[in-house]
Scaffold this motif. Structure first.
Motif, PDB file in Angstrom:
ATOM      1  N   VAL A  33       0.840  -1.202   0.000  1.00 32.21           N
ATOM      2  CA  VAL A  33       0.000   0.000   0.000  1.00 32.21           C
ATOM      3  C   VAL A  33       0.874   1.250   0.000  1.00 32.21           C
ATOM      4  O   VAL A  33       0.603   2.208  -0.715  1.00 32.21           O
ATOM      5  CB  VAL A  33      -0.953  -0.011   1.223  1.00 32.21           C
ATOM      6  CG1 VAL A  33      -1.689   1.299   1.364  1.00 32.21           C
ATOM      7  CG2 VAL A  33      -1.916  -1.180   1.143  1.00 32.21           C
ATOM      8  N   CYS A  34       1.929   1.239   0.784  1.00 35.39           N
ATOM      9  CA  CYS A  34       2.827   2.403   0.878  1.00 35.39           C
ATOM     10  C   CYS A  34       4.131   2.217   0.114  1.00 35.39           C
ATOM     11  O   CYS A  34       4.684   3.180  -0.420  1.00 35.39           O
ATOM     12  CB  CYS A  34       3.155   2.691   2.343  1.00 35.39           C
ATOM     13  SG  CYS A  34       1.704   3.109   3.324  1.00 35.39           S
ATOM     14  N   HIS A  35       4.637   0.991   0.053  1.00 34.40           N
ATOM     15  CA  HIS A  35       5.951   0.742  -0.524  1.00 34.40           C
ATOM     16  C   HIS A  35       5.929   0.543  -2.035  1.00 34.40           C
ATOM     17  O   HIS A  35       6.941   0.166  -2.621  1.00 34.40           O
ATOM     18  CB  HIS A  35       6.618  -0.447   0.174  1.00 34.40           C
ATOM     19  CG  HIS A  35       7.049  -0.127   1.570  1.00 34.40           C
ATOM     20  ND1 HIS A  35       8.237   0.500   1.861  1.00 34.40           N
ATOM     21  CD2 HIS A  35       6.428  -0.330   2.761  1.00 34.40           C
ATOM     22  CE1 HIS A  35       8.342   0.666   3.161  1.00 34.40           C
ATOM     23  NE2 HIS A  35       7.256   0.178   3.739  1.00 34.40           N
ATOM     24  N   ASN A  36       4.790   0.797  -2.680  1.00 36.74           N
ATOM     25  CA  ASN A  36       4.722   0.764  -4.143  1.00 36.74           C
ATOM     26  C   ASN A  36       4.890   2.151  -4.739  1.00 36.74           C
ATOM     27  O   ASN A  36       4.700   2.339  -5.925  1.00 36.74           O
ATOM     28  CB  ASN A  36       3.394   0.161  -4.621  1.00 36.74           C
ATOM     29  CG  ASN A  36       3.436  -1.341  -4.649  1.00 36.74           C
ATOM     30  OD1 ASN A  36       4.495  -1.935  -4.790  1.00 36.74           O
ATOM     31  ND2 ASN A  36       2.290  -1.970  -4.504  1.00 36.74           N
ATOM     32  N   GLY A  37       5.197   3.144  -3.916  1.00 42.48           N
ATOM     33  CA  GLY A  37       5.447   4.483  -4.414  1.00 42.48           C
ATOM     34  C   GLY A  37       4.414   5.517  -4.005  1.00 42.48           C
ATOM     35  O   GLY A  37       4.593   6.694  -4.295  1.00 42.48           O
ATOM     36  N   GLN A  38       3.347   5.118  -3.334  1.00 42.86           N
ATOM     37  CA  GLN A  38       2.323   6.073  -2.939  1.00 42.86           C
ATOM     38  C   GLN A  38       2.817   7.028  -1.849  1.00 42.86           C
ATOM     39  O   GLN A  38       2.381   8.167  -1.774  1.00 42.86           O
ATOM     40  CB  GLN A  38       1.057   5.357  -2.440  1.00 42.86           C
ATOM     41  CG  GLN A  38       0.298   4.635  -3.518  1.00 42.86           C
ATOM     42  CD  GLN A  38       0.865   3.245  -3.822  1.00 42.86           C
ATOM     43  OE1 GLN A  38       1.977   2.899  -3.454  1.00 42.86           O
ATOM     44  NE2 GLN A  38       0.097   2.445  -4.531  1.00 42.86           N
ATOM     45  N   ILE A  39       3.703   6.556  -0.987  1.00 43.70           N
ATOM     46  CA  ILE A  39       4.282   7.381   0.069  1.00 43.70           C
ATOM     47  C   ILE A  39       5.741   7.629  -0.312  1.00 43.70           C
ATOM     48  O   ILE A  39       6.553   6.704  -0.318  1.00 43.70           O
ATOM     49  CB  ILE A  39       4.210   6.669   1.448  1.00 43.70           C
ATOM     50  CG1 ILE A  39       2.791   6.231   1.782  1.00 43.70           C
ATOM     51  CG2 ILE A  39       4.814   7.556   2.538  1.00 43.70           C
ATOM     52  CD1 ILE A  39       1.833   7.349   2.071  1.00 43.70           C
ATOM     53  N   PRO A  40       6.095   8.865  -0.650  1.00 44.05           N
ATOM     54  CA  PRO A  40       7.449   9.126  -1.154  1.00 44.05           C
ATOM     55  C   PRO A  40       8.575   8.768  -0.185  1.00 44.05           C
ATOM     56  O   PRO A  40       9.687   8.483  -0.622  1.00 44.05           O
ATOM     57  CB  PRO A  40       7.459  10.624  -1.461  1.00 44.05           C
ATOM     58  CG  PRO A  40       6.113  11.146  -1.144  1.00 44.05           C
ATOM     59  CD  PRO A  40       5.264  10.055  -0.610  1.00 44.05           C
ATOM     60  N   THR A  41       8.304   8.791   1.120  1.00 37.67           N
ATOM     61  CA  THR A  41       9.370   8.480   2.076  1.00 37.67           C
ATOM     62  C   THR A  41       9.511   6.984   2.354  1.00 37.67           C
ATOM     63  O   THR A  41      10.468   6.574   3.008  1.00 37.67           O
ATOM     64  CB  THR A  41       9.126   9.216   3.402  1.00 37.67           C
ATOM     65  OG1 THR A  41       7.831   8.863   3.896  1.00 37.67           O
ATOM     66  CG2 THR A  41       9.222  10.726   3.210  1.00 37.67           C
ATOM     67  N   ALA A  42       8.570   6.177   1.874  1.00 32.84           N
ATOM     68  CA  ALA A  42       8.647   4.728   2.068  1.00 32.84           C
ATOM     69  C   ALA A  42       9.517   4.128   0.966  1.00 32.84           C
ATOM     70  O   ALA A  42       9.225   4.311  -0.213  1.00 32.84           O
ATOM     71  CB  ALA A  42       7.245   4.110   2.026  1.00 32.84           C
ATOM     72  N   PRO A  43      10.582   3.432   1.329  1.00 31.74           N
ATOM     73  CA  PRO A  43      11.445   2.850   0.289  1.00 31.74           C
ATOM     74  C   PRO A  43      10.684   1.800  -0.514  1.00 31.74           C
ATOM     75  O   PRO A  43       9.974   0.972   0.049  1.00 31.74           O
ATOM     76  CB  PRO A  43      12.587   2.219   1.080  1.00 31.74           C
ATOM     77  CG  PRO A  43      12.027   1.972   2.440  1.00 31.74           C
ATOM     78  CD  PRO A  43      11.023   3.051   2.679  1.00 31.74           C
ATOM     79  N   GLN A  44      10.820   1.877  -1.818  1.00 29.78           N
ATOM     80  CA  GLN A  44      10.097   0.958  -2.687  1.00 29.78           C
ATOM     81  C   GLN A  44      10.751  -0.420  -2.709  1.00 29.78           C
ATOM     82  O   GLN A  44      11.957  -0.555  -2.516  1.00 29.78           O
ATOM     83  CB  GLN A  44      10.020   1.523  -4.097  1.00 29.78           C
ATOM     84  CG  GLN A  44       9.136   2.752  -4.174  1.00 29.78           C
ATOM     85  CD  GLN A  44       8.932   3.201  -5.598  1.00 29.78           C
ATOM     86  OE1 GLN A  44       8.965   2.409  -6.531  1.00 29.78           O
ATOM     87  NE2 GLN A  44       8.714   4.491  -5.774  1.00 29.78           N
ATOM     88  N   LYS A  45       9.941  -1.398  -2.953  1.00 26.40           N
ATOM     89  CA  LYS A  45      10.408  -2.771  -3.070  1.00 26.40           C
ATOM     90  C   LYS A  45      11.456  -2.844  -4.181  1.00 26.40           C
ATOM     91  O   LYS A  45      11.233  -2.356  -5.283  1.00 26.40           O
ATOM     92  CB  LYS A  45       9.219  -3.684  -3.394  1.00 26.40           C
ATOM     93  CG  LYS A  45       9.581  -5.136  -3.541  1.00 26.40           C
ATOM     94  CD  LYS A  45       8.345  -5.953  -3.874  1.00 26.40           C
ATOM     95  CE  LYS A  45       8.710  -7.393  -4.143  1.00 26.40           C
ATOM     96  NZ  LYS A  45       7.558  -8.142  -4.644  1.00 26.40           N
TER      97      LYS A  45
END
Length: 96
Positions: A33-45
Motif C-alpha cells: 500500500v505504501c511501498h509501491n510508491g504512494q508514500i514518497p518516504t517509504a522505500p520501494q520494493k
C-alpha cells in the motif's frame, strides 16, 4: 505416541523462527500500500539504494521500527497478525 511425536515436531519447527505467512502475500495486502510508491518516504520494493542505509541499522532495528511504527509508517505496518519472523521475511523480500 504418535500425538507426542507430532507435538514434538511442531514445537521443533516453531522454534526455528520461520515466517508463518507468505512474505509476498503479506506485502501485497499490507506493505505494498505504501511501498509501491504512494508514500514518497517509504522505500520501494527492490530499491537497493533506498534500503541500504536502513539495512545498515540491522534487522532487529528494522523489525522494531515496523512493530512500533516510524515516521509515516503506522505501528505493525498495517499487518496486525504478523510476527517478528513475518516482518523479517517481508523486509528481506522488499530489499532484494
Amino acid at each position: 505416541m504418535k500425538k507426542m511425536l507430532l507435538a514434538a515436531a511442531v514445537m521443533t519447527l516453531s522454534c526455528h523462527g520461520y515466517a508463518a505467512q507468505d512474505p509476498q502475500a503479506v506485502y501485497d495486502r499490507a506493505c505494498g500500500v505504501c511501498h509501491n510508491g504512494q508514500i514518497p518516504t517509504a522505500p520501494q520494493k527492490g530499491d537497493k539504494a533506498a534500503w541500504e542505509p536502513r539495512l545498515a541499522k540491522g534487522m532487529d532495528t528494522l523489525v522494531q521500527s515496523v512493530t512500533n511504527g516510524l515516521n509515516a509508517m503506522p505501528p505493525r505496518g498495517l499487518c496486525m497478525d504478523c510476527t517478528a519472523e513475518d516482518y523479517q521475511a517481508v523486509i528481506k523480500l522488499m530489499t532484494e
